[in-house]
Design an enzyme around this catalytic site. Structure first.
Site, PDB file in Angstrom:
ATOM      1  CD  GLU C  59      -1.769  -2.337   1.516  1.00 41.59           C
ATOM      2  OE1 GLU C  59      -0.611  -2.579   1.934  1.00 41.59           O
ATOM      3  OE2 GLU C  59      -2.642  -3.207   1.376  1.00 41.59           O
ATOM      4  CG  HIS C 128     -10.062  -6.774   7.598  1.00 37.53           C
ATOM      5  ND1 HIS C 128      -9.009  -7.210   8.346  1.00 37.53           N
ATOM      6  CD2 HIS C 128      -9.781  -7.132   6.326  1.00 37.53           C
ATOM      7  CE1 HIS C 128      -8.132  -7.819   7.577  1.00 37.53           C
ATOM      8  NE2 HIS C 128      -8.560  -7.788   6.334  1.00 37.53           N
TER       9      HIS C 128
END
Lengths: 325, 322, 323
Positions: C59, C128
């Site tokens: 990322e 998450h």
């Protein structure tokens, strides 16, 4: 009672805690060599480079390493050189340190202290001058403290190191060389407890870290106007001592919140939201924030000065609050 | 590696443990399809030999860290399957009181410290445990399991560098199953063998057939011995394959059926069973009985879990801080 | 007026965007998370695969790459997928993208869009289910967009791509199948313009993202109790339409804010503070926040259901506001 600089007080806390508890280790870039500001000067000579560990420039992994060491019985202190670089360790801090105790149903403890210094001083520009405490206060599982004087710096750092939870200890670079009385002996300042610095019944001024000095100076000036300001230093950003602030507002009916961080999304927002929740009907005028404008910190000493909130803006905001309602 | 007769008990125990993992994972899949288990679940069916071969060489006081696909690692390290199943089912009797779930298993008392939902997230943590272990001087080691997908994450490289630099007693066990979620390794990197990264950082590394239990066991044994003796980190790359999709519910259309068929032929449990049989270390009946017992234990774990209460609402605010 | 599902409207926007501007590249995800409607993504891929790249799990690396590409004249849209993963890329987003235009004295523009799915998704657990928009709202230099309906997602995505500023596009998986009107040939929606999703005279209920849908359901039920709720959707956090909110508060004098970020220093805190600062005289009662509780998101389903800004909690807050 000796006078010490804020920086010396931090060093004293580290030294005393490392003597007291052999499981305390310090990790960070150049920490064994004293660090860029000299905070850890002399500690490697006493405790060895085994416990004063110089790390490569790998904030993410060094943070994770410290977290792992904490789960395995050590009591690590990680130094991140500038709070601006805490961004590199966000996943480890937010997704791991803050959450492992909870996610494991209490099996894992993370007795970690993260030391960072923040703020505007020395025209260092947008990547070396930020105040990012609100990000961290938003994360359940992290405690966040911001001492504004030498005695609190020493007492809160001791509490942070002894706390079995991850605590982010935010030092302000502009305060490093300010002096203050620091009592001898092993004294801790409890986390989660604000300090009432000046009593008054005209208006409550909540001021954080580097803004405490300007707030007290503003209070002096306001006294000349016949406005008796009560000044509160939260000292801990999370968990906030809302009780003390609310008690004060119930007395004064007015409040301004001052912090160096950008206004939008800052800790002032949370303080206002909580206070109006608990003391809505006691407020005689709107609560106001005095904070930095919504912009990256400009480089250059003149622009920096315009950016920084200070005594004059605090006085103005207080006068405005008193004139309303 | 030669199989000695006096090792037979140990080897049969390893087969038993692989079966326990297989039965457990298959049951989780059934419960998931029946919506008794919800959330994100990632199964390690087909990768049992890595978990068992590696953890079989460890002490209770060694530290193991996993990732999102770690039910098998926890079981191999000695976790109680009742409490493990209950946790995956979100019940109050789970290891983490229902708050962690499948991707965040922690079973501290048996040395499975924690898993993580963030790829590569536990590699730095394992370094920390290794650091503490080194200070303590009791010969403990730390082990971290991760997949080929972690090889491209920042913390992977930082961790290899620091482990090597500081000679930390940590063993990196890479389950290279060729896929990071839906993407084959070749689409992620030009470096086909992650062991090569370790060598770049000066860490002794080997690549083994991850579906050959004895190969994993042998390589791990060597790594652990050297690690305990203070010789620093090691990297063990195990080539394996997950026989299911990335997560439960993933139809895995990105994978060729022929590829799946090839890997099914290399099923680690079937292979190890054949080996033990060929050396006359185990009878057909014993094999059947091992499978039956494993499935029996797992059934009990499932019953225990589904009969366990859900966590109380007050639990939500509990243990945010110690 | 035709009705579309949110995901259909989003992909209609992506198709139009890709067709109109060669500089637009899509990086990383499918913009659908785990939704089964893969065909819309595959259709897009068939036409534009040369401008759609799937990087490794890096990322930090690919967000940085997208920022650099934007600085060099492209217009990338990055799909971070699960919002919690933005923490891996935080230095690039917060220290590079956000600051570049200002630090360069206006020389360098960063027209990048970071798309992510935030919030409670059903079993995502603590790592998450993050909602990073509150922290990002504290980063000067970023625009933050947070749609709640099919028409809004289409109109706002187009504006996001056209904007020369780094934009965080905060989406929610629970919105993907919501249906709503989307006019043919609709215009892009400007930033900084809130939308009154439901008029009412008794309480101003400010909500964001998927919580707007929850708020609308709550409002329908409250109407049966004789309470008329005005649901106001800011649609963008930066820039923020404070005037629209104050105008509603002028009418109702009562405010409830419902949002999925954690309460402390969350989105509702900033909105409450602004109203308290600038609209205090209009208020008859304290502002109430209905935020996600200050706990990491627990895994077990009943615990997860307990912590978010649910319909029941919103209705309770509204009732106490009018009591």
């Amino acid at each position: 009672m000796a006078e010490q600089t804020y920086l010396e007080a931090i060093r004293a806390a580290l030294r005393e805690e490392m003597r007291r508890d052999p499981s305390v280790y310090l990790f960070g870039e150049d920490v064994a060599l004293g660090g860029p500001f000299g905070v850890t000067q002399g500690l490697a000579e006493e405790f060895g480079t085994n416990r004063m560990v110089n790390t490569p420039i790998s904030e993410a992994t060094v943070m994770g390493l410290a977290i792992g060491a904490a789960t395995a019985g050590l009591r690590p202190v990680v130094e991140i050189m500038f709070i601006d670089f805490i961004t590199l360790a966000m996943d480890q801090l937010v997704n791991h340190a803050a959450k492992l105790h909870y996610m494991s149903g209490g099996q894992l403890k993370i007795p970690l202290t993260v030391r960072v210094q923040c703020g505007i001083s020395g025209a260092m520009g947008a990547h070396h001058s930020q105040s990012l405490e609100a990000w961290l206060a938003h994360v359940p599982g992290l405690k966040v403290v911001m001492p504004a004087n030498a005695a609190d710096a020493k007492g809160l750092l001791k509490s942070a190191i002894r706390d079995d939870n991850p605590v982010v200890f935010i030092e302000h670079r502009a305060l490093y060389w300010t002096k203050g009385p620091v009592a001898d002996g092993d004294r801790t300042v409890p986390i989660g407890q604000a300090a009432l610095l000046r009593q008054g019944d005209g208006i409550t001024i909540v001021a954080l870290s580097s803004m405490v000095g300007p707030a007290l100076a503003a209070a002096d000036a306001l006294a000349g106007d016949g406005i008796a300001a009560e000044v509160i230093d939260p000292r801990t950003v999370s968990p906030l001592d809302v009780e003390m602030i609310v008690r004060s507002v119930k007395k004064t009916g007015r409040m301004i919140v001052v912090h160096e961080a950008v206004e939008q999304g800052g800790i002032g927002a949370e303080i206002i939201a909580r206070v109006q929740q608990e003391a809505f009907y006691y407020l005689d005028s709107p609560i106001a924030r005095v904070a930095a404008p919504f912009a990256p910190v400009p480089a250059g000493p003149t622009l920096e000065k315009h950016f920084l909130p200070g005594k004059e803006r605090i006085i103005q905001a207080a006068r405005q609050a008193v004139s309303k309602g | 590696m030669a199989v000695k007769k006096n090792n037979s008990q140990e080897l049969v125990a390893l087969l038993r443990r692989m079966w326990l993992i297989r039965a457990f994972e298959e049951k989780v899949s059934v419960l998931y399809a029946a919506r008794e288990i919800q959330g994100l679940v990632h199964l390690g069916i087909g990768q049992e030999a890595v978990a068992v071969g590696a953890c079989g060489q460890l002490r209770v006081d060694d530290y193991v860290y996993g990732g999102h696909r770690s039910h098998g690692h926890a079981i191999a390290k000695g976790a109680d399957i009742n409490r493990l199943m209950a946790e995956i089912a979100g019940r109050a009797t789970g290891y983490c009181r229902g708050k962690g779930g499948s991707m965040h298993i922690a079973a501290k008392e048996c040395g499975f410290v924690t898993a993580t939902g963030v790829v590569g997230g536990t590699m730095p943590l394992a370094l920390g445990a290794a650091f503490a272990a080194k200070e303590r001087k009791k010969g403990q080691v730390a082990v971290v399991f991760f997949g080929d997908g972690a090889g491209q994450a920042g913390p992977f490289h930082e961790s290899l560098n620091i482990a090597s630099l500081w000679k930390l007693p940590v063993i990196f066990v890479c389950e290279n199953n060729g896929y990071a979620e839906f993407t084959p390794l070749s689409a992620h990197t030009k470096i086909e063998r992650l062991a090569q990264h370790a060598k770049t950082y000066g860490i002794p590394a080997s690549t083994v057939d991850g579906n050959d239990l004895l190969a994993v066991r042998g390589a791990m044994s060597e790594a652990v011995t050297k690690c305990r003796a203070g010789q620093g980190p090691a990297f063990l790359e195990c080539l394996t394959h997950r026989l299911r999709g990335h997560y439960e519910g993933d139809p895995a259309k990105y994978r060729e059926l022929s590829q799946l068929a090839e890997w099914k032929k290399k099923d680690p449990i079937a292979r190890f069973t054949r080996l033990l049989k060929s050396r006359k270390l185990i009878s057909d009946q014993a094999v059947e009985s091992i499978e039956r017992e494993a499935r029996g234990a797992v059934e009990q774990a499932a019953e225990f879990s589904l009969a366990s209460p859900w966590p109380d609402a007050a639990e939500v605010a509990g243990q945010v801080t110690a | 007026m035709r009705e579309l599902a949110y995901y259909e409207a989003k992909f209609e926007a992506l198709e139009e965007i890709m067709a109109a501007d060669q500089r637009v590249h899509l990086i990383n995800g499918t913009f659908l998370s785990l939704s089964p409607h893969r065909h819309v993504f595959q259709n897009l891929q068939k036409k534009y695969s040369d401008r759609m790249m799937m990087p490794p799990i890096s990322e930090l690396g690919f967000c940085g790459l997208a920022i650099g590409a934007a600085m060099a004249g492209l217009r990338p849209i990055v799909d971070l997928s699960t919002g919690s993963f933005i923490f891996e890329a935080w230095p690039q987003v917060a220290n590079e993208a956000a600051n570049a235009f200002s630090m360069s004295g206006g020389q360098t523009r960063v027209p990048v869009v970071f798309h992510l799915f935030h919030g409670l998704r059903g079993g995502g657990a603590a790592q998450h289910s993050g909602s990073p928009q509150a922290m990002l709202w504290n980063c000067p230099g970023l625009e933050i967009v947070i749609p709640s309906s099919p028409r809004d997602v289409k109109g706002l995505l187009k504006t996001a791509v056209a904007s020369d500023n780094p934009t965080i596009f905060v989406d929610h998986t629970r919105l993907l199948d919501v249906r709503g009107d989307v006019p043919e040939n609709d215009k892009p929606i400007p930033f900084g313009v809130a939308d009154v999703k439901r008029p009412g005279g008794d309480v101003t209920l400010i909500a964001t993202s998927y919580t707007v849908q929850v708020a609308l359901a709550a409002a329908a039920k409250l109407a049966q109790e004789g309470i008329e709720v005005e649901v106001v959707d800011p649609r963008t956090l930066v820039p923020f339409d404070l005037a629209a909110i104050l105008s509603s508060v002028e009418k109702t004098h009562r405010v409830v804010i419902a949002d999925e970020t954690h309460q402390s220093c969350g989105v509702a805190a900033e909105i409450a503070a602004r109203i308290a600062e600038t609209g205090f005289d209009k208020l008859k009662t304290r502002i109430r926040r209905v935020s996600t509780l200050d706990v990491p998101v627990p895994y077990s389903p009943p615990l997860e259901a307990h912590i978010g800004p649910s319909e029941a909690r919103i209705m309770d807050a509204v009732r106490t506001a009018v009591a």
